[in-house]
Design a protein around this motif. Structure first.
Motif, PDB file in Angstrom:
ATOM      1  N   PRO A 188      21.315  32.288  14.011  1.00 18.65           N
ATOM      2  CA  PRO A 188      21.085  33.630  14.031  1.00 18.65           C
ATOM      3  C   PRO A 188      19.583  34.138  14.125  1.00 18.65           C
ATOM      4  N   TYR A 189      19.195  35.056  14.483  1.00 20.01           N
ATOM      5  CA  TYR A 189      17.816  35.349  14.843  1.00 20.01           C
ATOM      6  C   TYR A 189      17.389  35.944  13.485  1.00 20.01           C
ATOM      7  N   VAL A 190      16.053  35.387  13.207  1.00 21.68           N
ATOM      8  CA  VAL A 190      15.542  36.177  11.928  1.00 21.68           C
ATOM      9  C   VAL A 190      14.450  36.923  12.149  1.00 21.68           C
ATOM     10  N   GLU A 241       9.418  45.368  15.180  1.00 19.51           N
ATOM     11  CA  GLU A 241       9.945  44.490  16.297  1.00 19.51           C
ATOM     12  C   GLU A 241      11.136  44.795  16.931  1.00 19.51           C
ATOM     13  N   LEU A 242      11.105  44.749  18.264  1.00 20.70           N
ATOM     14  CA  LEU A 242      12.206  45.095  18.950  1.00 20.70           C
ATOM     15  C   LEU A 242      13.340  44.005  19.166  1.00 20.70           C
ATOM     16  N   GLY A 243      14.419  44.170  19.030  1.00 21.70           N
ATOM     17  CA  GLY A 243      15.387  43.247  19.519  1.00 21.70           C
ATOM     18  C   GLY A 243      16.689  43.855  20.469  1.00 21.70           C
ATOM     19  N   THR A 280      24.232  39.070  11.810  1.00 20.13           N
ATOM     20  CA  THR A 280      24.007  37.959  10.555  1.00 20.13           C
ATOM     21  C   THR A 280      22.459  38.015  10.189  1.00 20.13           C
ATOM     22  N   GLY A 281      21.704  37.504  11.142  1.00 23.69           N
ATOM     23  CA  GLY A 281      20.165  37.136  11.084  1.00 23.69           C
ATOM     24  C   GLY A 281      19.407  38.581  10.616  1.00 23.69           C
ATOM     25  N   PRO A 282      19.371  39.600  11.184  1.00 24.25           N
ATOM     26  CA  PRO A 282      18.610  40.983  10.784  1.00 24.25           C
ATOM     27  C   PRO A 282      19.323  41.317   9.376  1.00 24.25           C
ATOM     28  N   ILE A 283      20.711  41.567   9.159  1.00 25.10           N
ATOM     29  CA  ILE A 283      20.979  42.130   8.069  1.00 25.10           C
ATOM     30  C   ILE A 283      20.806  41.068   6.773  1.00 25.10           C
ATOM     31  N   LEU A 323      28.115  45.582   3.714  1.00 23.90           N
ATOM     32  CA  LEU A 323      28.920  45.648   2.606  1.00 23.90           C
ATOM     33  C   LEU A 323      29.375  43.772   2.293  1.00 23.90           C
ATOM     34  N   LEU A 324      29.379  43.132   3.365  1.00 23.26           N
ATOM     35  CA  LEU A 324      29.756  41.858   3.101  1.00 23.26           C
ATOM     36  C   LEU A 324      28.572  41.220   2.759  1.00 23.26           C
ATOM     37  N   HIS A 325      27.354  41.550   3.034  1.00 26.62           N
ATOM     38  CA  HIS A 325      26.015  40.968   2.551  1.00 26.62           C
ATOM     39  C   HIS A 325      25.364  41.547   1.472  1.00 26.62           C
ATOM     40  N   GLY A 326      26.273  42.774   0.963  1.00 25.49           N
ATOM     41  CA  GLY A 326      25.780  43.538  -0.408  1.00 25.49           C
ATOM     42  C   GLY A 326      24.287  43.932   0.053  1.00 25.49           C
TER      43      GLY A 326
END
Length: 420
Positions: free
Chosen positions: A225-227, A285-287, A293-296, A315-318
């Motif tokens: 995942p990209y962070v 930062e542009l993606g 997953t990474g950004p959220i 919601l999954l990641h709160g």
């Protein structure tokens, strides 16, 4: 012999989210089924996912002129307005295309995500049908996408009926009459990528089983995942308001102006092509399609358009969310999945009179005829969300249920059961 699955996601008007969750579903079948995509998928995403596309790719469905807000009251209105499915000739051509893909690939199971001609094609070939669906696709309520509206659906968007054309095409091919669009979208297996705490199950039509909840289905491209990056000491905001085809520059400029502050580090998911002017904000930062997953996971706050996959991932990641909707279903997701539970804020809602007149209500500046939310109002809403500790606490109200369903559901076994 390996069984085969053909995914046929909706793509009129863009379709990245539908293709994305079909890719996520295909990944869960890996090792037990061979998967391919029909011509309604988004080709670039299908190729990046490593899957074969069967048949003639659909033309780019992105609109040339982007409206500020689309008042779809239900899924039938989407078919009529975006795909012109009130025209039997259009439906017949798309049915021909889907039948050709089925006949070429010879799948054992067909999967639709709101693509009605794939449903008809699967029925004509006698194949099991899996339907991936939001519950508002399945609801018999004529205002399922816009329950706060006082107007008749055709008053808001006065296009001819897509249901009439769907019924005519189905019956002329010897299929049962199509009594309603929601009934058409119930499959032999109906998969809802959510949890009952977020969206309760609608009543199943006669002869169909209730929905199977499997937790969020959203796609991350292959690899880790990209962070995003962040400046030390800043608060992190993930902005994802659509792939670009459905969002006008005017609205996006206001969002980035609202985030143009030294105390924020912003990651913007800019879709397939980042416009040149987006590079002018030093804290952004542009993606592209970097996955969710990474950004959220990185973010303190998610600013999004109310897209189903992004809201469920939040919601999954709160994560607390601010929703800026550009169509009625996105507004409904923000109202019902987030605001009603204290898990997020909706930056702008609508009020709809019986005559179809729409009033826009900005969260901080109130009623207006302008559908574009000004930067000052958005900035106040973002500040409110970042500073409200209770919002962050409530953002995880369905986290345990979504995570459990995602971990425990065996999509491959559910598909296999259809073939026994």
């Amino acid at each position: 012999m390996t069984r085969k699955v053909l995914f046929c996601p909706w793509s009129a008007g863009g379709g990245a989210g539908y293709t994305g969750r079909a890719l996520a579903a295909a990944a869960r079948l890996h090792g037990r089924f061979e998967c391919a995509f029909g011509p309604s998928g988004v080709p670039r995403m299908v190729a990046e996912g490593g899957y074969r596309m069967i048949g003639e790719p659909a033309p780019d469905g992105a609109p040339k002129r982007v409206p500020a807000f689309l008042p779809f009251a239900n899924v039938e209105r989407v078919y009529a307005v975006t795909a012109r499915y009130y025209r039997r000739s259009v439906l017949a051509e798309h049915l021909r295309r889907d039948l050709a893909a089925i006949d070429e690939y010879r799948p054992d199971v067909v999967v639709t995500d709101m693509q009605p001609t794939a449903v008809l094609a699967a029925r004509l070939r006698g194949l099991p049908l899996v339907s991936i669906a939001d519950t508002d696709f399945l609801s018999p309520d004529p205002l399922a996408w816009m329950p706060w509206s006082a107007a008749d659906p055709t008053t808001l968007l006065p296009h001819p009926s897509a249901l009439d054309a769907l019924d005519a095409v189905a019956t002329e091919h010897g299929l049962d009459p199509v009594g309603s669009v929601p009934e058409l979208l119930w499959g032999d297996l109906t998969v809802v990528p959510s949890a009952p705490e977020v969206e309760p199950p609608p009543p199943a039509p006669p002869g169909r089983s209730g929905p199977t909840y499997v937790g969020p289905l959203y796609w991350d491209p292959p690899g880790a995942p990209y962070v995003p990056r962040a400046t030390a000491g800043t608060r992190r905001v993930y902005v994802s308001i659509g792939s670009g085809g459905m969002v006008a520059d005017t609205a996006l400029r206001e969002v980035l102006a609202a985030c143009d502050r030294p105390d924020l580090s912003v990651f913007l998911s800019a879709g397939f092509a980042a416009r040149e002017w987006l590079h002018h904000y030093p804290n952004v930062e542009l993606g592209g399609f970097t996955g969710i997953t990474g950004p959220i996971g990185w973010a303190d706050l998610v600013v999004n358009h109310g897209g189903y996959s992004t809201v469920l991932a939040g919601l999954l990641h709160g994560k607390p969310q601010v929703v800026l909707p550009f169509m009625s279903e996105q507004e409904a997701n923000g109202r019902q999945f987030l605001a009603d539970h204290g898990a997020g804020l909706v930056a702008r809602t609508t009020e709809v009179e019986k005559d179809g007149r729409i009033r826009y209500v900005n969260r901080h500046s109130g009623a207006t005829d302008d559908p574009v939310v000004p930067a000052a109002d958005l900035a106040a809403t973002i500040e409110e969300a970042l500073d409200d500790a209770t919002l962050a606490q409530r953002a995880g109200y369905a986290r345990d249920s979504l995570a459990r369903l995602r971990a425990e559901s065996d999509l491959a076994e559910s598909f296999a059961a259809l073939l026994r």
